[in-house]
Write an enzyme that holds these catalytic residues in place. Structure first.
Site, PDB file in Angstrom:
ATOM      1  N   GLU A  75     -35.781 -28.963  59.699  1.00  0.00           N
ATOM      2  CA  GLU A  75     -35.394 -29.510  60.585  1.00  0.00           C
ATOM      3  C   GLU A  75     -34.478 -28.853  61.460  1.00  0.00           C
ATOM      4  O   GLU A  75     -33.176 -28.536  60.983  1.00  0.00           O
ATOM      5  CB  GLU A  75     -35.031 -31.002  60.224  1.00  0.00           C
ATOM      6  CG  GLU A  75     -34.724 -31.695  61.574  1.00  0.00           C
ATOM      7  CD  GLU A  75     -33.925 -32.916  61.457  1.00  0.00           C
ATOM      8  OE1 GLU A  75     -33.887 -33.685  60.288  1.00  0.00           O
ATOM      9  OE2 GLU A  75     -33.200 -33.425  62.234  1.00  0.00           O
ATOM     10  N   HIS A 113     -26.494 -30.471  57.524  1.00  0.00           N
ATOM     11  CA  HIS A 113     -26.966 -31.730  58.192  1.00  0.00           C
ATOM     12  C   HIS A 113     -26.258 -31.850  59.520  1.00  0.00           C
ATOM     13  O   HIS A 113     -26.690 -31.876  60.823  1.00  0.00           O
ATOM     14  CB  HIS A 113     -27.035 -32.876  57.524  1.00  0.00           C
ATOM     15  CG  HIS A 113     -27.580 -34.241  58.367  1.00  0.00           C
ATOM     16  ND1 HIS A 113     -26.589 -34.826  59.272  1.00  0.00           N
ATOM     17  CD2 HIS A 113     -28.687 -34.428  58.652  1.00  0.00           C
ATOM     18  CE1 HIS A 113     -27.358 -35.766  60.009  1.00  0.00           C
ATOM     19  NE2 HIS A 113     -28.590 -35.681  59.517  1.00  0.00           N
ATOM     20  N   ASP A 116     -34.322 -39.832  49.534  1.00  0.00           N
ATOM     21  CA  ASP A 116     -33.076 -39.016  48.594  1.00  0.00           C
ATOM     22  C   ASP A 116     -33.258 -39.133  47.327  1.00  0.00           C
ATOM     23  O   ASP A 116     -32.624 -38.474  46.719  1.00  0.00           O
ATOM     24  CB  ASP A 116     -31.766 -39.910  49.171  1.00  0.00           C
ATOM     25  CG  ASP A 116     -31.550 -39.873  50.665  1.00  0.00           C
ATOM     26  OD1 ASP A 116     -31.825 -39.174  51.413  1.00  0.00           O
ATOM     27  OD2 ASP A 116     -31.026 -40.935  51.218  1.00  0.00           O
ATOM     28  N   ASP A 142     -32.075 -29.337  56.601  1.00  0.00           N
ATOM     29  CA  ASP A 142     -31.444 -29.217  58.272  1.00  0.00           C
ATOM     30  C   ASP A 142     -30.753 -27.972  58.455  1.00  0.00           C
ATOM     31  O   ASP A 142     -30.156 -27.462  57.493  1.00  0.00           O
ATOM     32  CB  ASP A 142     -30.366 -30.329  58.335  1.00  0.00           C
ATOM     33  CG  ASP A 142     -30.964 -31.673  58.117  1.00  0.00           C
ATOM     34  OD1 ASP A 142     -31.752 -32.256  58.667  1.00  0.00           O
ATOM     35  OD2 ASP A 142     -30.243 -32.302  56.925  1.00  0.00           O
ATOM     36  N   GLU A 197     -37.234 -31.530  52.532  1.00  0.00           N
ATOM     37  CA  GLU A 197     -36.675 -31.342  53.678  1.00  0.00           C
ATOM     38  C   GLU A 197     -35.187 -31.093  53.795  1.00  0.00           C
ATOM     39  O   GLU A 197     -34.359 -31.167  52.863  1.00  0.00           O
ATOM     40  CB  GLU A 197     -36.595 -32.984  54.445  1.00  0.00           C
ATOM     41  CG  GLU A 197     -36.386 -32.887  55.847  1.00  0.00           C
ATOM     42  CD  GLU A 197     -34.868 -33.240  56.275  1.00  0.00           C
ATOM     43  OE1 GLU A 197     -34.577 -33.145  57.540  1.00  0.00           O
ATOM     44  OE2 GLU A 197     -33.960 -33.358  55.449  1.00  0.00           O
ATOM     45  N   HIS A 225     -35.455 -35.523  50.407  1.00  0.00           N
ATOM     46  CA  HIS A 225     -34.574 -35.511  51.532  1.00  0.00           C
ATOM     47  C   HIS A 225     -33.526 -34.794  51.730  1.00  0.00           C
ATOM     48  O   HIS A 225     -32.672 -35.460  50.636  1.00  0.00           O
ATOM     49  CB  HIS A 225     -34.590 -37.084  52.189  1.00  0.00           C
ATOM     50  CG  HIS A 225     -33.750 -37.106  53.483  1.00  0.00           C
ATOM     51  ND1 HIS A 225     -32.679 -37.626  53.853  1.00  0.00           N
ATOM     52  CD2 HIS A 225     -34.129 -36.491  54.838  1.00  0.00           C
ATOM     53  CE1 HIS A 225     -32.162 -37.823  54.949  1.00  0.00           C
ATOM     54  NE2 HIS A 225     -33.062 -37.235  55.632  1.00  0.00           N
ATOM     55  N   ARG A 226     -33.007 -33.671  52.222  1.00  0.00           N
ATOM     56  CA  ARG A 226     -31.854 -32.933  51.859  1.00  0.00           C
ATOM     57  C   ARG A 226     -31.752 -32.327  50.527  1.00  0.00           C
ATOM     58  O   ARG A 226     -30.805 -32.098  49.882  1.00  0.00           O
ATOM     59  CB  ARG A 226     -30.572 -33.665  52.385  1.00  0.00           C
ATOM     60  CG  ARG A 226     -30.700 -34.158  53.858  1.00  0.00           C
ATOM     61  CD  ARG A 226     -29.394 -34.977  54.212  1.00  0.00           C
ATOM     62  NE  ARG A 226     -29.619 -35.843  55.465  1.00  0.00           N
ATOM     63  CZ  ARG A 226     -28.715 -36.418  55.811  1.00  0.00           C
ATOM     64  NH1 ARG A 226     -27.601 -36.760  55.312  1.00  0.00           N
ATOM     65  NH2 ARG A 226     -28.902 -37.216  56.944  1.00  0.00           N
ATOM     66  N   LYS A 240     -31.730 -28.491  63.983  1.00  0.00           N
ATOM     67  CA  LYS A 240     -30.756 -29.543  64.461  1.00  0.00           C
ATOM     68  C   LYS A 240     -30.205 -29.085  65.928  1.00  0.00           C
ATOM     69  O   LYS A 240     -29.041 -28.621  66.052  1.00  0.00           O
ATOM     70  CB  LYS A 240     -29.475 -29.746  63.443  1.00  0.00           C
ATOM     71  CG  LYS A 240     -29.897 -30.615  62.272  1.00  0.00           C
ATOM     72  CD  LYS A 240     -29.947 -32.251  62.616  1.00  0.00           C
ATOM     73  CE  LYS A 240     -30.438 -33.004  61.577  1.00  0.00           C
ATOM     74  NZ  LYS A 240     -30.702 -34.449  61.896  1.00  0.00           N
TER      75      LYS A 240
HETATM   76  O1  G3P Z   1     -36.297 -35.132  58.891  1.00  0.00           O
HETATM   77  C1  G3P Z   1     -36.271 -36.477  58.751  1.00  0.00           C
HETATM   78  C2  G3P Z   1     -34.879 -36.758  58.612  1.00  0.00           C
HETATM   79  O2  G3P Z   1     -34.015 -35.963  57.989  1.00  0.00           O
HETATM   80  C3  G3P Z   1     -34.177 -36.960  60.181  1.00  0.00           C
HETATM   81  O3  G3P Z   1     -33.029 -37.359  60.397  1.00  0.00           O
HETATM   82  O4  G3P Z   1     -30.396 -37.513  60.284  1.00  0.00           O
HETATM   83  O5  G3P Z   1     -31.810 -37.427  58.066  1.00  0.00           O
HETATM   84  O6  G3P Z   1     -31.624 -35.380  59.461  1.00  0.00           O
HETATM   85  P1  G3P Z   1     -31.562 -36.893  59.572  1.00  0.00           P
HETATM   86 MG    MG Z   2     -32.992 -34.073  58.474  1.00  0.00          MG
END
Ligand code: G3P
Ligand code: MG
Length: 238
Positions: free
Chosen positions: A108, A48, A228, A35, A33, A6-7, A110
């Site tokens: 993702e 993000h 994470d 953003d 993942e 994640h990120r 945004k």
């Molecule tokens: O894509 C999953 C997750 O990243 C969504 O929430 O705020 O972490 O971008 P956020």
């Molecule tokens: Mg995200």
């Protein structure tokens, strides 16, 4: 069950930086993942928040800077001084990093606060240029954005993000149309998600950093989780 960083590996590296993605590219996980937002000169950048305030030494909205201006800021020191050389990555740079691996890339969009006119087409163009169409998942909390993606590239895997519970996820995503649902961890415990799984839906869950949660979701039949800390979750599942 698949694991997505994640990120990037954001537990040990500043989120959404090349350092975080390089670390992820070396791990035996399904994917990453990230953003994306759009700069003033229409470059797709990986960050993000709508502003650079939290994750850089600057302040202001991404949409108000050109890429060249954004490159002057430090996107690593807020996390730790050793990452002072990290700049904001473009989507193209991250895709290029993964050109030689088989990781999946969840982009993702945004667009839920600022709509960034045309971002869907620009993202799809970069994905096509890198010949990564089959490896990419496009997700968003803005389901209108996913409708745009579906119109331009109906063949691409898209996923609707949900922070809330719907009584009938399957019918809803078919309306968009999107191919998968990405739900928050609290939502994943609800019976609507069990129903969606029973109906054959692809469900991925964000953000799972607890080993017991990961094991539970695996038993539930969830296809993937965003974490994470992918190394900790790998240990829990092996
Ligand atoms: O894509 C999953 C997750 O990243 C969504 O929430 O705020 O972490 O971008 P956020
Ligand atoms: Mg995200």
């Amino acid at each position: 069950m698949d694991i997505f960083a994640h990120r990037g590996v954001s537990i040990n590296y500043p989120e959404n930086t090349m350092a975080a993605f390089q670390a992820a590219s070396k791990l035996p996980i399904a994917g990453i993942e990230l953003d994306v937002h759009l700069t003033a000169d229409k470059e797709v950048v990986v960050i993000h928040d709508e502003t650079i305030n939290r994750t850089s030494n600057g302040s202001g909205y991404v949409k108000d800077f050109t890429l060249q201006q954004l490159r002057t800021f430090d996107f690593g020191s807020w996390f730790s001084p050793e990452f002072g050389d990290e700049t904001i990555p473009t989507l193209g740079e991250v895709l290029e990093l993964f050109a030689g691996t088989n990781h999946r890339i969840n982009i993702e969009l945004k667009t839920d606060i600022i709509s960034y006119e045309g971002i869907e087409a620009l993202v799809l163009k970069e994905v096509a240029a890198q010949q990564m169409t089959e490896r990419v998942i496009i997700s968003s909390f803005n389901h209108e954005s996913l409708q745009t993606v579906s119109k331009i590239a109906p063949y691409i895997e898209s996923a609707a993000l949900f922070a809330e519970v719907l009584v009938d996820f399957t019918s809803y995503i078919a309306l968009i149309p999107a191919k998968a649902l990405h739900v928050s961890l609290p939502t994943s415990f609800r019976k609507s998600v069990k129903l969606a799984l029973a109906e054959g839906a692809t469900v991925r869950v964000y953000t799972v950093n607890d080993q017991r949660d990961a094991r539970y979701l695996q038993q539930l039949g969830i296809q993937a989780i965003f974490t994470d800390d992918p190394e900790k979750i790998l240990q829990a599942l092996n």
